[in-house]
Design a protein around this motif. Structure first.
Motif, short mmCIF file in Angstrom:
data_model
loop_
_atom_site.label_atom_id
_atom_site.label_comp_id
_atom_site.label_asym_id
_atom_site.label_seq_id
_atom_site.Cartn_x
_atom_site.Cartn_y
_atom_site.Cartn_z
N PHE A 209 0.85 -1.19 0.00
CA PHE A 209 0.00 0.00 0.00
C PHE A 209 0.89 1.24 0.00
O PHE A 209 1.79 1.37 0.83
CB PHE A 209 -0.91 0.01 1.23
CG PHE A 209 -1.71 1.28 1.37
CD1 PHE A 209 -2.67 1.62 0.42
CD2 PHE A 209 -1.49 2.15 2.44
CE1 PHE A 209 -3.40 2.80 0.53
CE2 PHE A 209 -2.22 3.32 2.56
CZ PHE A 209 -3.18 3.64 1.61
N ILE A 210 0.65 2.13 -0.96
CA ILE A 210 1.42 3.37 -1.08
C ILE A 210 0.50 4.54 -0.74
O ILE A 210 -0.55 4.71 -1.37
CB ILE A 210 1.96 3.55 -2.52
CG1 ILE A 210 2.80 2.33 -2.92
CG2 ILE A 210 2.79 4.82 -2.64
CD1 ILE A 210 3.16 2.29 -4.39
N HIS A 211 0.86 5.31 0.25
CA HIS A 211 0.01 6.45 0.62
C HIS A 211 0.75 7.77 0.40
O HIS A 211 1.97 7.85 0.55
CB HIS A 211 -0.48 6.33 2.07
CG HIS A 211 0.61 6.31 3.10
ND1 HIS A 211 1.15 7.46 3.63
CD2 HIS A 211 1.25 5.28 3.70
CE1 HIS A 211 2.08 7.13 4.51
NE2 HIS A 211 2.17 5.82 4.57
N GLY A 215 -0.48 13.54 -6.77
CA GLY A 215 0.65 14.17 -7.47
C GLY A 215 2.00 13.89 -6.87
O GLY A 215 3.01 14.44 -7.33
N THR A 216 2.09 13.02 -5.85
CA THR A 216 3.39 12.74 -5.23
C THR A 216 4.17 11.63 -5.93
O THR A 216 5.33 11.39 -5.60
CB THR A 216 3.21 12.35 -3.74
OG1 THR A 216 2.22 11.33 -3.63
CG2 THR A 216 2.78 13.57 -2.93
N GLY A 217 3.55 10.95 -6.90
CA GLY A 217 4.27 9.92 -7.65
C GLY A 217 3.95 8.50 -7.24
O GLY A 217 4.80 7.62 -7.34
N LYS A 218 2.71 8.25 -6.83
CA LYS A 218 2.35 6.91 -6.36
C LYS A 218 2.40 5.88 -7.49
O LYS A 218 2.83 4.75 -7.29
CB LYS A 218 0.97 6.94 -5.70
CG LYS A 218 0.90 7.80 -4.44
CD LYS A 218 -0.41 7.68 -3.70
CE LYS A 218 -1.56 8.35 -4.42
NZ LYS A 218 -1.41 9.83 -4.48
N GLU A 219 1.96 6.27 -8.70
CA GLU A 219 2.01 5.32 -9.80
C GLU A 219 3.45 5.04 -10.23
O GLU A 219 3.79 3.92 -10.60
CB GLU A 219 1.20 5.83 -11.00
CG GLU A 219 1.14 4.80 -12.14
CD GLU A 219 0.17 5.17 -13.24
OE1 GLU A 219 0.25 4.55 -14.33
OE2 GLU A 219 -0.67 6.07 -13.04
N VAL A 220 4.30 6.07 -10.17
CA VAL A 220 5.73 5.86 -10.47
C VAL A 220 6.32 4.84 -9.50
O VAL A 220 7.04 3.93 -9.90
CB VAL A 220 6.50 7.20 -10.37
CG1 VAL A 220 8.01 6.96 -10.46
CG2 VAL A 220 6.07 8.15 -11.49
N ALA A 221 5.99 4.99 -8.21
CA ALA A 221 6.50 4.05 -7.21
C ALA A 221 5.99 2.64 -7.47
O ALA A 221 6.75 1.66 -7.35
CB ALA A 221 6.09 4.51 -5.81
N ALA A 222 4.72 2.51 -7.82
CA ALA A 222 4.16 1.19 -8.11
C ALA A 222 4.84 0.56 -9.32
O ALA A 222 5.14 -0.64 -9.34
CB ALA A 222 2.65 1.31 -8.37
N ASP A 276 -2.68 -10.74 -15.41
CA ASP A 276 -2.24 -12.10 -15.05
C ASP A 276 -0.74 -12.27 -15.27
O ASP A 276 -0.19 -11.87 -16.29
CB ASP A 276 -3.01 -13.12 -15.89
CG ASP A 276 -2.91 -14.53 -15.32
OD1 ASP A 276 -2.83 -14.66 -14.08
OD2 ASP A 276 -2.89 -15.48 -16.11
N LYS A 277 -0.06 -12.84 -14.28
CA LYS A 277 1.39 -13.05 -14.26
C LYS A 277 2.17 -11.75 -14.07
O LYS A 277 3.39 -11.72 -14.20
CB LYS A 277 1.88 -13.75 -15.54
CG LYS A 277 1.24 -15.10 -15.80
CD LYS A 277 1.61 -16.11 -14.73
CE LYS A 277 1.16 -17.52 -15.08
NZ LYS A 277 -0.30 -17.65 -15.15
N GLY A 278 1.44 -10.68 -13.76
CA GLY A 278 2.09 -9.39 -13.57
C GLY A 278 1.58 -8.69 -12.32
O GLY A 278 1.31 -9.33 -11.30
N THR A 279 1.44 -7.37 -12.41
CA THR A 279 1.05 -6.54 -11.27
C THR A 279 -0.16 -5.69 -11.64
O THR A 279 -0.21 -5.12 -12.73
CB THR A 279 2.21 -5.61 -10.86
OG1 THR A 279 3.36 -6.39 -10.54
CG2 THR A 279 1.83 -4.76 -9.66
N ILE A 280 -1.12 -5.60 -10.73
CA ILE A 280 -2.23 -4.67 -10.91
C ILE A 280 -2.10 -3.57 -9.86
O ILE A 280 -1.88 -3.84 -8.68
CB ILE A 280 -3.61 -5.37 -10.81
CG1 ILE A 280 -4.73 -4.40 -11.17
CG2 ILE A 280 -3.84 -5.98 -9.44
CD1 ILE A 280 -6.08 -5.06 -11.39
N PHE A 281 -2.16 -2.32 -10.31
CA PHE A 281 -2.03 -1.17 -9.42
C PHE A 281 -3.40 -0.52 -9.28
O PHE A 281 -3.95 0.00 -10.25
CB PHE A 281 -1.02 -0.18 -9.98
CG PHE A 281 -0.97 1.13 -9.22
CD1 PHE A 281 -0.75 1.15 -7.86
CD2 PHE A 281 -1.13 2.34 -9.89
CE1 PHE A 281 -0.71 2.34 -7.16
CE2 PHE A 281 -1.08 3.54 -9.21
CZ PHE A 281 -0.87 3.55 -7.84
#
Length: 490
Positions: A209-211, A215-222, A276-281
């Motif tokens: 979980f990224i909080h 605009g702080t870059g949560k998708e970049v971190a994911a 599937d076989k990857g990551t969902i954000f």
């Protein structure tokens, strides 16, 4: 014999995916391959590579598409690019060890330095491959000029050179980028702590979980978590939960079969199958309606989904979530399910607001300015007074707002130096809203908010979506509160 194509993902590939064009897809139209390795040097190309993979899964179902990182601080520096490419190719060779392979390399995508390094790499004996190029005018052509006069790189010397260059690259990355996570720019202790956690958590297949504020870059971190994880060759699917209506939730996330409801003319894979076989954000997970929160529990517990009108099927995904809202407080107040909270918040990363990051504001501003300089072929720099003005702003929109301010400053400046007069800040910057509360208090939920909602509807001619935008609310949240308001009146 297995036929494998190696290529970087380039800007032209990214721009033309939707039309089925670009160097990579043009090559696949003319030549057959069993496997495609897409190399990338920056995180922003991962999404492009993921879209190419999705396109190929439909167009070329027999083609296996994989990603391979070749991360460098500067894609125009031979000292950094060549060792990164050699390392990437050796990883691929280890992956294909024991297979009889016919290798092909496309030198069309990527920077000119990468093109030259492909030639150096082949001539140096790192990989025995044919080189090809692609253009709209002449299509795909094999590069057939003679390399007889090209000096051969002997193995001992090559190893010595690679060790020297690798150490040089590591030194640059350690000094400038912080363990190679160059897309998350910053040297503030809070950012370094976030990078440390992201690096550690990337290897563990657990929910994260990224909080942080918008605009702080949560998708970049994911994205960074994904590309540095064992799932790096799988897809990365980003979904903003706040934009999914309650009625379309199951269709969007779990998919549907043709004819399962009115208007479903074709089968559709939901987000979980796509990942599937990857990551969902799952961004803004806190905006998920309570009625839909329970539907996630089965996926999390059993990794099983049921498309509308279809049969149950297993999925294999890593779940990363994010929100600007306080999920723990929502759990305590009952607006977010406690059982779902504990399944999603197992590993946690916090991203600080830009206003608390001090000198990182200047690091980021210079980064954006350099990017625009490269894009528009004209380098510019901030004056000391210009940087001072940037540091004085509070940035309620965080990094996203800073990027917009820098872009406008680049356009506004007529010379090569950007001064304070070129930097346009929001008119309300630094201005605090003064609020007076009477002694008897106020009824915020039943009087104040409904009053603003009615005023917004009156201003927009009863357009709920436009009214929601005026109040800074998600349309579905506005409509849900409006329904409750109407029910109370009844």
């Amino acid at each position: 014999m297995k036929k494998i194509l190696l290529t970087f993902a380039g800007n032209t590939d990214c721009k033309n995916i939707e039309t089925g064009e670009g160097p990579i897809l043009d090559i696949l139209k003319e030549l057959y391959f069993d496997k495609l390795y897409i190399l990338y040097d920056q995180v922003r190309y991962v999404r492009c590579a993921s879209k190419i993979k999705q396109f190929c899964e439909k167009k070329y179902p027999g083609l296996v598409v994989c990603y391979q990182v070749a991360m460098v601080a500067n894609p125009t520096d031979y000292n950094l690019v060549y060792p990164a490419m050699v390392g990437a190719v050796k990883n691929i060779l280890r992956e294909e060890q024991g297979e009889e392979v016919s290798w092909t390399i496309s030198v069309t995508s990527g920077t000119p330095v990468m093109h030259a390094c492909w030639v150096l790499l082949v001539q140096g004996g790192v990989l025995d491959a044919r080189l090809i190029q692609s253009s709209r005018e002449e299509g795909v052509k094999v590069i057939s000029f003679s390399l007889d006069d090209f000096p051969t790189i002997t193995t001992p010397r090559q190893n010595k050179v690679l060790l020297t260059l690798a150490e040089r690259e590591n030194k640059v990355l350690r000094g400038r980028l912080g363990k190679g996570w160059e897309e998350l720019i910053g040297e503030d202790p809070s950012v370094l702590e976030a990078k440390k956690k992201l690096t550690l958590y990337s290897e563990y297949d657990l929910p994260v979980f990224i909080h942080g504020e918008s605009g702080t870059g949560k998708e970049v971190a994911a994205n960074l978590l994904h590309i540095n994880s064992p799932r790096r060759n799988g897809p990365f699917i980003a979904v903003n939960c706040g934009t999914i209506s309650e009625t379309l939730f199951e269709s969007e996330f779990f998919g549907h079969k043709k004819g399962s409801f009115t208007g479903s003319s074709t089968d559709r894979d939901g987000f979980f199958v796509q990942a599937d076989k990857g990551t969902i954000f799952l961004d803004e997970i806190g905006d998920l309606a309570p009625s839909n929160q329970v539907k996630f529990l089965r996926v999390l517990d059993q990794m099983t989904i049921r498309p509308l009108g279809g049969k149950e099927r297993k999925v294999d995904v890593r779940i990363v979530t994010a929100s600007h809202r306080d999920l723990e407080e929502m759990k305590n107040t009952g607006s977010f399910r406690e059982d779902l909270y504990y399944r999603l918040v197992q590993l946690e990363v916090g991203l600080p607001p830009l206003r608390d990051r001090g000198a990182d504001i200047i690091l980021l501003a210079r980064h954006f300015l350099d990017a625009y300089g490269s894009r528009y072929k004209r380098s510019k720099a901030f004056s000391p007074a210009g940087e001072k003005k940037l540091l004085e702003h509070k940035y309620p929109g965080n990094v996203r707002e800073l990027q917009k301010i820098v872009r406008l400053a680049y356009i506004n400046s007529t010379g090569d130096t950007i001064g304070p007069e070129d930097i346009l800040l929001p008119a309300t910057a630094g201005r605090e809203l003064k609020v007076e509360i009477p002694e008897k208090g106020i009824d915020l939920m039943n009087e104040v908010i409904p009053a603003y909602m009615r005023a917004a509807l009156a201003k927009t001619g009863d357009n709920a979506a436009a009214a929601a935008r005026l109040l800074g609310m998600k349309p579905h949240t506005f409509r849900a509160r409006l329904r409750k308001l109407i029910e109370k009146v009844k």
